[in-house]
Scaffold this active site. Structure first.
Site, short mmCIF file in Angstrom:
data_model
loop_
_atom_site.label_atom_id
_atom_site.label_comp_id
_atom_site.label_asym_id
_atom_site.label_seq_id
_atom_site.Cartn_x
_atom_site.Cartn_y
_atom_site.Cartn_z
N SER A 68 -9.55 6.21 4.60
CA SER A 68 -9.39 5.76 3.21
C SER A 68 -10.69 5.70 2.40
CB SER A 68 -8.80 4.36 3.20
OG SER A 68 -7.48 4.40 2.79
N LYS A 71 -11.05 7.99 -0.40
CA LYS A 71 -10.39 7.76 -1.69
C LYS A 71 -11.40 7.54 -2.82
CE LYS A 71 -6.25 5.89 0.55
NZ LYS A 71 -5.55 4.69 1.04
N TYR A 193 -4.67 15.67 0.95
CA TYR A 193 -4.91 14.25 1.27
C TYR A 193 -5.29 14.08 2.76
CZ TYR A 193 -4.02 9.29 2.05
OH TYR A 193 -4.14 7.98 2.42
N TYR A 245 -7.78 -3.45 1.05
CA TYR A 245 -6.34 -3.60 1.28
C TYR A 245 -5.90 -4.99 0.80
CZ TYR A 245 -7.30 0.35 4.43
OH TYR A 245 -7.72 1.53 4.97
N VAL A 263 -8.94 3.09 7.90
CA VAL A 263 -8.36 2.74 9.20
C VAL A 263 -9.11 3.38 10.38
CG1 VAL A 263 -6.05 2.18 8.32
CG2 VAL A 263 -6.56 4.52 9.06
N1 GLU Z 1 -4.71 8.71 6.57
C1 GLU Z 1 -4.34 7.34 6.38
C2 GLU Z 1 -2.98 7.24 5.75
O1 GLU Z 1 -2.79 7.79 4.71
C3 GLU Z 1 -5.40 6.64 5.62
C4 GLU Z 1 -5.11 5.22 5.53
C5 GLU Z 1 -6.31 4.35 5.37
O2 GLU Z 1 -7.41 4.57 5.90
O3 GLU Z 1 -6.09 3.35 4.68
O4 GLU Z 1 -2.08 6.65 6.25
#
Ligand code: GLU
Length: 310
Positions: A68, A71, A193, A245, A263
């Site tokens: 994430s 992002k 993604y 989060y 994650v």
């Molecule tokens: N590839 C993960 C997902 O989309 C990333 C989630 C994350 O790191 O928050 O579920």
């Protein structure tokens, strides 16, 4: 006012010792098999400052799955492409829901709460997929130039694992498309993604790459403007309210820095006008944030007096 400490390296080394066993308090992400294979004992931290100093301890030069944290970079690229019209398609409010929640997206008619929960990141992936003829390459090239390293790679094993366990992300994307908020074909945007999530970088590379967010949008290493001061402010604001989060409120309350976790166990924290802290330890708490990673950032912020709310 940042406190000057002469022995930052020793301080980081002693923190790494302190949190050596913290991995036992969390669990490595297992929603995809490839992440569950990571050694839970890995632990590293790095502080990069805008005046060019890099200080690290533990496994800070070991690449890991940025997940994430990607992002942030995607958002920078999408803001540059769409300008203010991006904010008609994605909001800037905290979600108060788990990162991959679907329920809120239905209530709110396919407009994601913010760009750093999965729905918002998928929307941003749509912008990149539909505005770049080779969005994955453009993304990788952007990261390589920020980190000043061509060694940054996509982990194909993680990518394949994401792809074959991506039903929930596909559901979020199709739901947004049903509301008319997605332009590209869903398999294309998912592929983008999952590629960005599967990139591997070290704490050092991540901390260096994000220095522009601590420096009003200018990469202090190259002197290049990466995003405008106004967009830098906006990204840091979103990271402050939503980057950790569903633990973002508590993180702001106790640490007080714009931050993002992934994650894969990475945490990055931006310290405006000072630098970036990046920590990594794979085992996660119930919110999906690295147990040791959060503690490391919190202790460094406390020790150096880095909270932006002082
Ligand atoms: N590839 C993960 C997902 O989309 C990333 C989630 C994350 O790191 O928050 O579920």
């Amino acid at each position: 006012m940042v406190k000057k400490i002469s022995n930052l390296r020793e301080k980081l080394q002693s923190l790494v010792k302190t949190y050596k066993n913290a991995y036992m308090q969390g669990a490595v992400a297992d929603y995809i098999p490839a992440l569950a294979e990571v050694n839970p004992k890995m632990l590293g931290v790095c502080v990069a400052t805008i005046d060019g100093k890099i200080t690290g301890a533990g496994d800070y030069q070991q690449p890991f799955s940025i997940q994430s944290i990607s992002k942030i970079f995607a958002l920078v690229m999408a803001m540059e492409r769409l300008g203010d019209s991006l904010w008609q398609r994605v909001n800037m409010e905290p979600s108060g829901q788990p990162f991959n929640s679907i329920i809120q997206l239905e209530w709110e008619k396919g407009i994601p709460r913010n760009p750093v929960i999965n729905a918002g990141a998928l929307l941003v992936s749509d912008v990149l997929t539909s505005h770049f003829c080779a969005s994955k390459l453009a993304f990788l090239t952007f990261l390589r130039s920020l980190a000043d390293s061509d060694a940054i790679k996509i982990d194909n094993h993680v990518y394949q694992s994401e792809l074959s366990h991506g039903n929930r992300n596909a559901a979020l994307a199709y739901l947004m498309k049903s509301f008319g908020n997605i332009e590209s074909e869903i398999p294309d945007l998912l592929s983008h993604y999952f590629t960005q999530c599967s990139i591997k970088m070290s704490c050092q590379q991540l901390a260096q790459s994000l220095l522009f967010l601590a420096n009003k949008g200018v990469n202090p290493r190259s002197n290049k403007l990466i995003c405008s001061p106004k967009d830098t402010h906006r990204i840091n604001a979103i990271l402050s309210t939503s980057g950790m989060y569903d633990q973002s409120g508590e993180f702001a309350f106790s640490v007080g820095l714009p931050a993002k976790s992934g994650v894969g166990g990475g945490v990055v924290a931006i310290v405006p006008n000072y630098g970036v802290i990046c920590s990594w330890s794979p085992p996660l708490n119930k919110f999906g944030n690295s147990v040791a990673g959060v503690n490391l950032v919190a202790d460094i912020a406390q020790e150096l007096g880095l909270s932006i709310y002082h």
